[in-house]
Design an enzyme around this catalytic site. Structure first.
Site, mmCIF file in Angstrom:
data_model
loop_
_atom_site.group_PDB
_atom_site.id
_atom_site.type_symbol
_atom_site.label_atom_id
_atom_site.label_comp_id
_atom_site.label_asym_id
_atom_site.label_seq_id
_atom_site.Cartn_x
_atom_site.Cartn_y
_atom_site.Cartn_z
ATOM 1 N N THR A 13 0.842 -1.214 0.000
ATOM 2 C CA THR A 13 0.000 0.000 0.000
ATOM 3 C C THR A 13 0.873 1.257 0.000
ATOM 4 O OG1 THR A 13 -1.677 -1.219 1.241
ATOM 5 C CG2 THR A 13 -1.854 1.187 1.250
ATOM 6 N N GLY A 133 -0.268 9.334 9.190
ATOM 7 C CA GLY A 133 -0.245 9.249 7.719
ATOM 8 C C GLY A 133 0.308 10.488 7.054
ATOM 9 N N GLY A 186 -6.976 -0.744 2.741
ATOM 10 C CA GLY A 186 -5.533 -0.676 3.043
ATOM 11 C C GLY A 186 -5.211 0.144 4.286
ATOM 12 N N GLU A 189 -3.790 -2.414 9.960
ATOM 13 C CA GLU A 189 -2.491 -3.072 10.107
ATOM 14 C C GLU A 189 -2.603 -4.539 9.706
ATOM 15 O OE1 GLU A 189 0.438 -1.398 11.016
ATOM 16 O OE2 GLU A 189 -1.004 0.155 10.586
ATOM 17 N N ASP A 200 -1.712 0.351 17.955
ATOM 18 C CA ASP A 200 -1.130 1.200 16.904
ATOM 19 C C ASP A 200 -1.124 2.671 17.359
ATOM 20 O OD1 ASP A 200 -0.389 1.659 13.939
ATOM 21 O OD2 ASP A 200 -2.150 2.932 14.207
ATOM 22 N N LYS A 204 2.137 5.304 18.027
ATOM 23 C CA LYS A 204 2.256 6.674 17.496
ATOM 24 C C LYS A 204 2.373 7.690 18.631
ATOM 25 C CE LYS A 204 -0.375 5.372 13.401
ATOM 26 N NZ LYS A 204 -1.741 5.147 12.905
ATOM 27 N N GLY A 301 -3.680 5.190 4.203
ATOM 28 C CA GLY A 301 -3.959 5.071 2.768
ATOM 29 C C GLY A 301 -2.695 5.252 1.961
HETATM 30 P P1 NDP Z 1 1.590 -3.908 2.877
HETATM 31 O O1 NDP Z 1 1.322 -5.216 3.533
HETATM 32 O O2 NDP Z 1 0.590 -3.361 1.958
HETATM 33 O O3 NDP Z 1 2.986 -3.993 2.091
HETATM 34 C C1 NDP Z 1 4.121 -4.627 2.618
HETATM 35 C C2 NDP Z 1 5.140 -4.790 1.503
HETATM 36 O O4 NDP Z 1 6.337 -5.303 2.068
HETATM 37 C C3 NDP Z 1 4.708 -5.770 0.410
HETATM 38 O O5 NDP Z 1 5.204 -5.343 -0.819
HETATM 39 C C4 NDP Z 1 5.400 -7.066 0.837
HETATM 40 O O6 NDP Z 1 5.662 -7.910 -0.244
HETATM 41 C C5 NDP Z 1 6.704 -6.506 1.363
HETATM 42 N N1 NDP Z 1 7.372 -7.382 2.326
HETATM 43 C C6 NDP Z 1 6.906 -7.814 3.526
HETATM 44 N N2 NDP Z 1 7.826 -8.573 4.151
HETATM 45 C C7 NDP Z 1 8.886 -8.629 3.319
HETATM 46 C C8 NDP Z 1 10.153 -9.263 3.372
HETATM 47 N N3 NDP Z 1 10.519 -9.987 4.428
HETATM 48 N N4 NDP Z 1 10.993 -9.116 2.325
HETATM 49 C C9 NDP Z 1 10.653 -8.373 1.251
HETATM 50 N N5 NDP Z 1 9.469 -7.740 1.136
HETATM 51 C C10 NDP Z 1 8.610 -7.863 2.159
HETATM 52 O O7 NDP Z 1 1.914 -2.882 4.055
HETATM 53 P P2 NDP Z 1 1.649 -1.311 4.067
HETATM 54 O O8 NDP Z 1 2.202 -0.697 2.836
HETATM 55 O O9 NDP Z 1 0.229 -1.048 4.419
HETATM 56 O O10 NDP Z 1 2.491 -0.874 5.356
HETATM 57 C C11 NDP Z 1 3.894 -0.698 5.298
HETATM 58 C C12 NDP Z 1 4.335 0.049 6.550
HETATM 59 O O11 NDP Z 1 3.741 1.337 6.553
HETATM 60 C C13 NDP Z 1 3.916 -0.612 7.876
HETATM 61 O O12 NDP Z 1 4.922 -0.370 8.822
HETATM 62 C C14 NDP Z 1 2.647 0.144 8.252
HETATM 63 O O13 NDP Z 1 2.395 0.143 9.631
HETATM 64 C C15 NDP Z 1 3.022 1.532 7.776
HETATM 65 N N6 NDP Z 1 1.913 2.428 7.494
HETATM 66 C C16 NDP Z 1 0.866 1.997 6.716
HETATM 67 C C17 NDP Z 1 -0.160 2.875 6.401
HETATM 68 C C18 NDP Z 1 -1.306 2.449 5.552
HETATM 69 O O14 NDP Z 1 -2.235 3.250 5.361
HETATM 70 N N7 NDP Z 1 -1.320 1.248 5.012
HETATM 71 C C19 NDP Z 1 -0.146 4.248 6.888
HETATM 72 C C20 NDP Z 1 1.010 4.608 7.681
HETATM 73 C C21 NDP Z 1 1.992 3.712 7.963
HETATM 74 P P3 NDP Z 1 4.543 -8.937 -0.781
HETATM 75 O O15 NDP Z 1 3.343 -8.102 -1.145
HETATM 76 O O16 NDP Z 1 5.211 -9.542 -1.940
HETATM 77 O O17 NDP Z 1 4.262 -9.858 0.365
HETATM 78 N N1 HSE Z 2 -3.501 1.117 10.600
HETATM 79 C C1 HSE Z 2 -3.157 2.489 10.682
HETATM 80 C C2 HSE Z 2 -4.419 3.310 10.886
HETATM 81 C C3 HSE Z 2 -2.467 2.924 9.414
HETATM 82 O O1 HSE Z 2 -5.524 2.768 10.707
HETATM 83 O O2 HSE Z 2 -4.319 4.463 11.263
HETATM 84 C C4 HSE Z 2 -1.887 4.302 9.513
HETATM 85 O O3 HSE Z 2 -0.842 4.359 10.424
#
Ligand code: NDP
Ligand code: HSE
Length: 437
Positions: A13, A133, A186, A189, A200, A204, A301
């Site tokens: 995401t 975010g 998306g 967590e 979570d 923060k 997002g």
């Molecule tokens: P996703 O699950 O959508 O994406 C994770 C990515 O990391 C995927 O591409 C996955 O690959 C890859 N990945 C996971 N483990 C490994 C590994 N061991 N080696 C290589 N690649 C790996 O997560 P998000 O993008 O939602 O979240 C990422 C971070 O951002 C987290 O720390 C989250 O808390 C934080 N965050 C998320 C927000 C959100 O709105 N989603 C907002 C703010 C922070 P594959 O898909 O191939 O498994």
């Molecule tokens: N899971 C978190 C939330 C993502 O819902 O706020 C952003 O940090």
């Protein structure tokens, strides 16, 4: 000037959003940063899934290929979780690379160790996307409010739980359905109990408190209570009394230490922050010079979070040739100036309360309850007794208290629950005025 080289760990995401925003706004970003920010490699687990998005970007399934790549200047950690994220970040630092991360769990848990290593190595670790975010709250606290003694901050800092509370209130939607929708969008967590149980938000809040008060990260000392025990009745009663219930993270400088707590909270509905709905986040910060300030925006997002990641990339690109001693400190205060102000136990916290209980509608019951509260030095602000439902002998009684000590409320609740006329547990929700004082 030659481009700065970036390696992405994760193309989910946030990683996908980061790549998209960097590509779409490449020209403007280069004009701001002073040189091109070029992604040269990304690590994922599933190559097939990432191929279309990558559009020719070299991919690897071994994230250590990225952190050990001598061509890469900045590693962006967007895989989430503690391991291997911690090991990857530490290795990137050891290799002399700057790190950008959105991983609040990692920063709240291992931030002290990570920043010490970065300091020793003279590299930057930035984490704007880890809190709220797309809202630049880290930048605001660390730089914009640097003249102030921060008195308190209170934030809606988990989009998923705010989305759930908003949909339950506005549409009467069921908890599980709304959670599924948040997962689909998306926001949630990988482990959604982190969102629902306030964990979570506590990650923060831990990060915000460190920057606001110049203290080390102390996640294990944060009081954490989520939204899973809230009932529709409480949401409705709160509204009838002129309040909204929000999951708040609160950090406050008190007389003997710092309050650090996440829990559902009644807020007067006239406050702007009470009207922050859906996955939106807001953080209210009270500084002694500036007074109250409010920061609002998308808390989760793909592209909103990417907005914060890219802002960090631009900051690192601008500053990476600067003398490490003259950069903005990771936690806003100089590393040798962190204070050891204690985090207060929850029993030492002072706040107001909403108490709901079920009691038999008999003479003397209210008198017993109010006597217990008075004996515990708790002053009542309002009291409502609801009509009994058809054929029922028990009624809901709702009490709002003035500000008091949590320890006294715990003692009073135990005594009230022991009364013969009171059925079941007392529901307790904390109440914050969040006014200018
Ligand atoms: P996703 O699950 O959508 O994406 C994770 C990515 O990391 C995927 O591409 C996955 O690959 C890859 N990945 C996971 N483990 C490994 C590994 N061991 N080696 C290589 N690649 C790996 O997560 P998000 O993008 O939602 O979240 C990422 C971070 O951002 C987290 O720390 C989250 O808390 C934080 N965050 C998320 C927000 C959100 O709105 N989603 C907002 C703010 C922070 P594959 O898909 O191939 O498994
Ligand atoms: N899971 C978190 C939330 C993502 O819902 O706020 C952003 O940090």
């Amino acid at each position: 000037m030659k481009p700065i080289h970036v390696g992405l760990l994760g193309l989910g995401t946030v990683g996908g959003g980061t790549l998209t925003v960097l590509r779409r706004n490449a020209e403007e970003i280069t004009r701001r940063a002073g040189r091109e920010i070029r992604v040269v490699r990304a690590a994922v687990r599933n190559l097939d899934k990432a191929e279309a998005l990558a559009g020719g970007l070299p991919l690897t399934t071994n994230p250590f290929d990225v952190v050990d790549d001598p061509e890469i200047d900045i590693v962006v950690e967007l895989i989430g979780g503690l391991e291997p994220a911690r090991e990857l970040v530490m290795q990137a630092i050891a290799n002399g690379k700057h790190v950008v991360t959105a991983n609040k769990h990692l920063v709240a848990k291992y931030g002290n160790e990570i920043f010490a290593a970065a300091q020793a190595k003279g590299v930057m670790v930035t984490f704007e996307a880890a809190v709220a975010g797309g809202i630049p709250i880290i930048k605001a606290l660390r730089e914009g409010l640097t003249a102030n003694r921060i008195e308190w901050l209170a934030g809606i800092i988990n989009g998923t739980s705010n989305f759930i509370l908003s949909e339950m209130r506005d549409k009467g939607a069921a908890f599980d359905d709304v959670l599924k929708e948040a997962q689909r969008l998306g926001y949630a967590e990988a482990d959604p109990t982190f969102d629902i149980e306030g964990i979570d938000a506590a990650h923060k809040l831990t990060i915000l408190s460190a920057i606001a008060f110049g203290i080390p990260m102390q996640f294990e000392r944060a009081y954490t209570e989520g939204i899973s025990q809230l009932t529709r009745e409480d949401v409705r009663y709160a509204e009838e009394l002129g309040y909204r219930i929000k999951l708040l993270g609160i950090a406050r400088r008190a007389e003997n230490g710092i309050e650090l707590r996440v829990h559902p909270t009644l807020i007067p509905e006239r406050r702007l922050i009470a009207n922050v709905d859906g996955a939106m986040n807001a953080v209210l910060v009270k500084g002694d010079a500036v007074g109250p300030t409010l920061y609002y925006g998308a808390g989760a997002g793909s592209e909103p979070t990417a907005s914060a990641v890219v802002a960090d990339l631009v900051d690192v690109t601008r500053l990476h040739t600067a003398d490490p001693h003259h950069r903005v400190p990771h936690l806003a205060f100089q590393p040798d100036q962190l204070a050891d102000t204690p985090i207060l136990p929850m029993e030492a916290v002072r706040t107001a309360y909403y108490l709901r209980l079920r009691a038999f509608d008999r003479p003397g019951v209210l008198a017993d309850i109010t006597r217990i509260l008075a004996d515990s030095s708790i002053s009542i602000d309002a009291m409502v007794q609801k009509e009994p439902a058809e054929g029922e002998e028990q009624v809901d009684i709702i009490l709002l208290t003035h500000v008091t000590l949590e320890k006294n409320v715990n003692a009073a609740i135990a005594k009230i629950e022991a009364l013969d006329a009171v059925a079941g547990k007392v529901m307790r929700i904390r109440l914050e005025d969040l006014g200018a004082k």
